[in-house]
Design an enzyme around this catalytic site. Structure first.
Site: not given
Ligand code: IPE
Ligand code: IPE
Ligand code: MG
Length: 258
Positions: A45, A28, A139
């Site tokens: 972004h 955020d 991962l």
């Protein structure tokens, strides 16, 4: 197979002060980062995507097995249309650019959430990336997109109700383990560490069920500034904690020494 709660907790206890196995992040602060620089929110972004790349590499290097990132909540559709459109485009183009690297680095990719709403093109690319990386095991990178924790629990309950109606399960057999087995993250251990950047101290409908015993870490740093050194601080905070899962501190020590 449903994950057993007690098996999960004992595994986490035995791991002592080692690094988390599963890290979940609410990324955020992109909009504020851009606004502070008099840039449009979308610039934040774009910058945020760079930190995603960096974090994926860092987690792979550290041997963290699961990384789950909140990219778009079911509530984010309420944002201005143009920002939503840009976020979807950014997601698809980042996936296009990164797919090869995910493969090279043995990273398994998948998306949880109601992806249909992103349109055919996005769905096709997501499915393709998931299929190509399915066998990778260094991962597991999960992106939560058009995801909401309440939706996830509701769809699991609906699935179990359907099975009960068809006579495949008894209503009394509906336990937390069975609900868990129908959730989007059913094949992944619960997060050990939750990180939220941007300063807000809330969960915003992320993995509501799975965060029951997760260690929470809130940091005021905005996501585009959350670099490797910031992640190391989160790791330091995690390893200094004693997870108890309802037991006493003395019991925990005894389990560790056993
Ligand atoms: C997080 O950053 C990214 C998404 C929610 C998609 P924000 O866009 O929420 O940034 P702030 O909170 O407005 O600064
Ligand atoms: C949460 O951030 C969702 C993502 C990071 C994708 P928001 O910025 O949407 O959360 P709220 O609205 O401040 O709770
Ligand atoms: Mg925000």
């Amino acid at each position: 197979m449903p994950k057993s709660d007690s098996a999960n907790s004992i595994r986490q206890l035995r791991s002592g002060s080692s690094l988390p196995q599963h890290v979940a992040v609410i990324m955020d602060g992109n909009g504020r980062w851009a606004t502070q620089r008099r840039l449009p929110r979308i610039a934040g972004h774009s910058e945020g995507v760079k930190r995603v790349r960096e974090l994926v590499s860092v987690c792979a290097e550290k041997g963290i097995k699961y990384l789950t990132l909140f990219a778009f909540s079911s509530e984010n559709w309420r944002r201005p249309k143009l920002e939503v459109k840009y976020l979807i485009e950014l997601f698809v183009s980042a996936l296009d650019e990164e797919l090869k690297k995910l493969q090279e680095n043995n990273i398994k990719f998948r998306v949880i959430g109601q992806i249909d709403r992103f349109g055919e093109n996005a769905v096709r690319k997501i499915k393709n990336a998931e299929a190509l990386t399915r066998g990778n095991d260094r991962l597991a990178l999960t992106i939560a997109a058009n995801y909401g924790g309440r939706w996830d629990i509701a769809q699991a309950c609906a699935e179990l109700a359907r099975r009960a109606q068809e006579g495949k399960i008894e209503v009394d057999a509906i336990t937390p383990e069975l609900i868990e087995a129908s959730l989007s993250m059913h094949d992944t251990p619960d997060p050990d560490l939750f990180i939220r950047t941007g300063g807000e101290q809330r969960v915003s409908n992320f993995l509501l069920w799975q965060l029951a015993y997760t260690e929470l870490y809130f940091v005021p740093i905005l996501w585009p500034d959350f670099d490797r050194s910031q992640f190391d601080l989160a790791m330091d905070s995690y390893v200094a904690r004693q997870r108890r899962f309802g037991l006493t501190g003395e019991q925990i020590e005894a389990i560790r020494q056993a």
